[in-house]
Design an enzyme around this catalytic site. Sequence first.
Site, PDB file in Angstrom:
ATOM      1  N   HIS A 160     -30.847  46.309  79.680  1.00  0.00           N
ATOM      2  CA  HIS A 160     -30.243  46.701  80.971  1.00  0.00           C
ATOM      3  C   HIS A 160     -29.314  45.607  81.508  1.00  0.00           C
ATOM      4  O   HIS A 160     -29.246  45.383  82.716  1.00  0.00           O
ATOM      5  CB  HIS A 160     -31.321  47.025  82.009  1.00  0.00           C
ATOM      6  CG  HIS A 160     -32.182  48.192  81.667  1.00  0.00           C
ATOM      7  ND1 HIS A 160     -31.948  49.469  82.092  1.00  0.00           N
ATOM      8  CD2 HIS A 160     -33.315  48.277  80.917  1.00  0.00           C
ATOM      9  CE1 HIS A 160     -32.878  50.299  81.644  1.00  0.00           C
ATOM     10  NE2 HIS A 160     -33.718  49.594  80.907  1.00  0.00           N
ATOM     11  N   ASN A 211     -35.761  55.236  84.990  1.00  0.00           N
ATOM     12  CA  ASN A 211     -34.586  55.603  84.197  1.00  0.00           C
ATOM     13  C   ASN A 211     -34.087  56.973  84.629  1.00  0.00           C
ATOM     14  O   ASN A 211     -34.732  57.654  85.425  1.00  0.00           O
ATOM     15  CB  ASN A 211     -34.949  55.669  82.705  1.00  0.00           C
ATOM     16  CG  ASN A 211     -35.014  54.283  82.053  1.00  0.00           C
ATOM     17  OD1 ASN A 211     -34.453  53.312  82.562  1.00  0.00           O
ATOM     18  ND2 ASN A 211     -35.691  54.210  80.927  1.00  0.00           N
ATOM     19  N   TYR A 239     -41.863  41.773  83.234  1.00  0.00           N
ATOM     20  CA  TYR A 239     -40.743  41.572  84.152  1.00  0.00           C
ATOM     21  C   TYR A 239     -40.810  40.223  84.850  1.00  0.00           C
ATOM     22  O   TYR A 239     -39.813  39.514  84.969  1.00  0.00           O
ATOM     23  CB  TYR A 239     -40.677  42.719  85.166  1.00  0.00           C
ATOM     24  CG  TYR A 239     -40.245  44.017  84.519  1.00  0.00           C
ATOM     25  CD1 TYR A 239     -41.061  44.647  83.590  1.00  0.00           C
ATOM     26  CD2 TYR A 239     -39.030  44.607  84.802  1.00  0.00           C
ATOM     27  CE1 TYR A 239     -40.670  45.823  82.969  1.00  0.00           C
ATOM     28  CE2 TYR A 239     -38.629  45.783  84.191  1.00  0.00           C
ATOM     29  CZ  TYR A 239     -39.456  46.382  83.279  1.00  0.00           C
ATOM     30  OH  TYR A 239     -39.072  47.541  82.661  1.00  0.00           O
TER      31      TYR A 239
HETATM   32 FE1  HDD Z   1     -37.901  47.739  81.253  1.00  0.00          FE
HETATM   33  C1  HDD Z   1     -35.522  45.775  82.644  1.00  0.00           C
HETATM   34  C2  HDD Z   1     -36.684  50.441  82.988  1.00  0.00           C
HETATM   35  C3  HDD Z   1     -40.155  49.793  79.666  1.00  0.00           C
HETATM   36  C4  HDD Z   1     -39.306  45.041  79.811  1.00  0.00           C
HETATM   37  N1  HDD Z   1     -36.390  48.061  82.549  1.00  0.00           N
HETATM   38  C5  HDD Z   1     -35.517  47.111  82.998  1.00  0.00           C
HETATM   39  C6  HDD Z   1     -34.593  47.705  83.919  1.00  0.00           C
HETATM   40  C7  HDD Z   1     -34.917  49.018  84.010  1.00  0.00           C
HETATM   41  C8  HDD Z   1     -36.050  49.237  83.152  1.00  0.00           C
HETATM   42  C9  HDD Z   1     -34.230  50.077  84.853  1.00  0.00           C
HETATM   43  C10 HDD Z   1     -33.455  46.991  84.626  1.00  0.00           C
HETATM   44  C11 HDD Z   1     -33.821  46.573  86.010  1.00  0.00           C
HETATM   45  C12 HDD Z   1     -32.614  45.961  86.677  1.00  0.00           C
HETATM   46  O1  HDD Z   1     -31.715  46.721  87.046  1.00  0.00           O
HETATM   47  O2  HDD Z   1     -32.583  44.736  86.791  1.00  0.00           O
HETATM   48  N2  HDD Z   1     -38.291  49.718  81.252  1.00  0.00           N
HETATM   49  C13 HDD Z   1     -37.738  50.648  82.104  1.00  0.00           C
HETATM   50  C14 HDD Z   1     -38.447  51.895  81.965  1.00  0.00           C
HETATM   51  C15 HDD Z   1     -39.416  51.717  81.028  1.00  0.00           C
HETATM   52  C16 HDD Z   1     -39.327  50.337  80.583  1.00  0.00           C
HETATM   53  C17 HDD Z   1     -38.129  53.133  82.768  1.00  0.00           C
HETATM   54  C18 HDD Z   1     -40.446  52.676  80.520  1.00  0.00           C
HETATM   55  C19 HDD Z   1     -40.883  53.683  81.179  1.00  0.00           C
HETATM   56  N3  HDD Z   1     -39.429  47.466  79.947  1.00  0.00           N
HETATM   57  C20 HDD Z   1     -40.250  48.430  79.426  1.00  0.00           C
HETATM   58  C21 HDD Z   1     -41.278  47.815  78.614  1.00  0.00           C
HETATM   59  C22 HDD Z   1     -41.048  46.460  78.663  1.00  0.00           C
HETATM   60  C23 HDD Z   1     -39.877  46.274  79.499  1.00  0.00           C
HETATM   61  C24 HDD Z   1     -42.381  48.556  77.886  1.00  0.00           C
HETATM   62  C25 HDD Z   1     -41.791  45.332  78.014  1.00  0.00           C
HETATM   63  C26 HDD Z   1     -42.989  45.365  77.575  1.00  0.00           C
HETATM   64  N4  HDD Z   1     -37.438  45.763  81.178  1.00  0.00           N
HETATM   65  C27 HDD Z   1     -38.199  44.827  80.559  1.00  0.00           C
HETATM   66  C28 HDD Z   1     -37.708  43.416  80.813  1.00  0.00           C
HETATM   67  C29 HDD Z   1     -36.479  43.655  81.723  1.00  0.00           C
HETATM   68  C30 HDD Z   1     -36.443  45.169  81.856  1.00  0.00           C
HETATM   69  C31 HDD Z   1     -37.492  42.626  79.573  1.00  0.00           C
HETATM   70  C32 HDD Z   1     -35.179  43.034  81.304  1.00  0.00           C
HETATM   71  C33 HDD Z   1     -34.555  42.460  82.543  1.00  0.00           C
HETATM   72  C34 HDD Z   1     -35.573  42.520  83.527  1.00  0.00           C
HETATM   73  O3  HDD Z   1     -36.700  43.114  82.994  1.00  0.00           O
HETATM   74  O4  HDD Z   1     -35.487  42.111  84.648  1.00  0.00           O
HETATM   75  O5  HDD Z   1     -38.672  42.661  81.465  1.00  0.00           O
END
Ligand code: HDD
Length: 698
Positions: free
Chosen positions: A81, A154, A368
């Site tokens: 993202h 999402n 996160y």
């Molecule tokens: Fe995630 C970012 C949505 C599963 C780990 N995720 C991130 C963002 C969104 C989502 C919208 C961007 C937020 C922003 O605008 O800063 N993610 C989802 C959805 C998931 C999902 C809807 C399942 C239903 N995510 C998911 C899993 C993991 C992560 C299973 C890890 C185990 N997601 C992350 C992260 C991020 C992230 C690596 C990257 C940047 C951040 O968090 O801030 O932690």
Amino acid sequence: MADTNGFETNRGKGGETHQQLASEGSHAVQGRLTTNQGIPISDNQNSLKSGHRGPTLLEDFVLREKIFHFDHERIPERIVHARGSAAHGYFELTESLSDVTSADLFQRVGDKVPVFVRFSTVAGGAGSVDTPRDVRGFAVKFYTQEGNWDLVGNNIPVFFIQDAIKFPDLIHSVKMEADRAYPQAGSAHGTFWDFASLMPETTHMLMWAMSDRAIPRSLRMMQGFGIHTFRFVNKEGKSTFVKFHWKPKLGVQSTIWDEAVKLQAADNDYHRRDLWEAIATGNFPEWELGVQLFDEDFANKLPYDVLDATKIIPEEVLPLKVVGRLVLDRNPDNFFAETEQVAYCPANIVPGIDFTNDPLLQGRLFSYLDTQKSRLGTANFHQLPINAPKCPMHNFQRDGMMQMTVPKGRANYEPNSLSAAGEEGGPRECPVTGFRSFEPASGQNEQGDKLRVRAELFADHYSQARLFWKSQTVSEQAHIASSFVFELSKVEFEHVPPRVIANLMNVDMDLAKRVADGLGIDLPKPNPAAKEPMDLDPSPALSIQKNMLETLEGRKIGILIADGTDAGVLTKLKDALTKAGATPFVVAPKVGKAQLSDGKAIKADGQLAGSPSQMFDAVAVLLSKQGNDMLLREAAAIQWVMDAFGHLKAVGHSPEAMPLLQKAGVEPDDGVLELGDAFMAAATKRYWDREPKLRLLA
Ligand code: HDD
């Protein structure tokens, strides 16, 4: 004065005051330019040198500080993202949920809570384009009076995987490939499909990702979903399951693939610009918040597991209750400070809301916070203005890198009895109003042996993929089948596409055959499903086309003009479009001037070559005979009309523009008509029936 190169500089030779210098400029000046230490700067054009042609001196702290800071301007982009756009706004409660939750923001109708919402693509880097085929993030930070609640969702209501332990594999496979660092921002490559084909649980979300949902027309025209099942907990400690849905006021609308591809070339920032301009012009994007509420009994009767993030509960099975609205009414002041530094975290919940045991959600609760520390560099990132709660915040956490607050007094531990000595004792926990995790009734806690397993119903990977497929229109099905063909045609590992098709055979045989046929390969041997798929009732709510809002509101209409265009018709058309809530956008061969029929010259909003028709929802070709004759020799004009027609849009025209339409291959249908009242109605639609005549879809 002129420097030695002859350039004008703003240096005051004779010791002029800053005010005198400032008054020479045409722009308003906000105070003196200083270093980060507040030291006034006399010359921001030249570094300090030894002599006129001599070396730059190390002593130049003005230069050193400026370059030093510049060198450190970037922080790590989000691992997923990374590309996003955001806005401020508010959430307003329209229906109280006080019976099912004690969450403060859901109590009093009319209460407003500030929000910051960030939309994103998943796979691409921060500098990638806005319109690839991809899932879109829809993250909302609610600054409530009881703390920050982040609903990090999402635009697709299910996820690729069921357990967080697979997330790094999923993301590695979809991002650019490890050795060659391409392709950027897209799933159409070998490693993604290799992974997906080996993970049948991805099938349901693949159906969504291959549908037009993954190529939205605008961030303002997408649904949003919290995806997981969460819990509401009321004052009595009773729990109700909840799923969150955002429904856009402008309706859901997507592009079609050829249009999305061409948009990448036309405007890398298509969605970002669209969001910014809508807010800047007062057309505030708006969504309804809908909730699906249910209890354990209801959950136990469903043929799928509500803790499985690859499953939905169709709206026809459990209708949404609309409880509020989200309005985005202010663009960020600064992209980095706000959009880049905002730190969402699904673990940020408030009293009255709680998690469930969804194993994907549970993993996210760790990820996160961890990622924020890595991106923002300090455990004090919550103090950044965009992340800080807007309600009182007190605790005994102290120090750490970049500590911005200055806590007073001796109390940095609890319990303490400093108040007995007349000193500040600091805050105390509150068992009554403080956050409490939901406590199931005695004996109802999920517990057992330590196991690395999935619950039994999680093994049904195909029933809901089939449900999605059956809920689509003929045209949407053709888009899905063609997207599979397109993506798999980019996979160079020959053994992978048959494996994907073998999974699709469990969804729908017709779909599988069409994909195989589109690729020019034979149907593979079936891949028996771990759990035999069921035929669930179709859900019309899952189709975009069945729910299209026929409106001009929020839409952008391109009007192609040239010298000689009828001034009266142009004014009438623009007025009517504006009245209907659309934005007219005038395109001309020369942006600076088009001489209209009344002899007056007007400026265009965009130049023809730089404003291709994929930027618009419908087009009007308003040409005089003179204009038409000229544009018959202009490839950009012919392409403009051809693409509008090919992208299934309404094409309104003046009678004189007919030769240009014919040269562009436009054939008569309901969406091709002379400009007038009927065009206004026609421009609210897309012409799906036109597509089979223009494109050999799978
Ligand atoms: Fe995630 C970012 C949505 C599963 C780990 N995720 C991130 C963002 C969104 C989502 C919208 C961007 C937020 C922003 O605008 O800063 N993610 C989802 C959805 C998931 C999902 C809807 C399942 C239903 N995510 C998911 C899993 C993991 C992560 C299973 C890890 C185990 N997601 C992350 C992260 C991020 C992230 C690596 C990257 C940047 C951040 O968090 O801030 O932690």
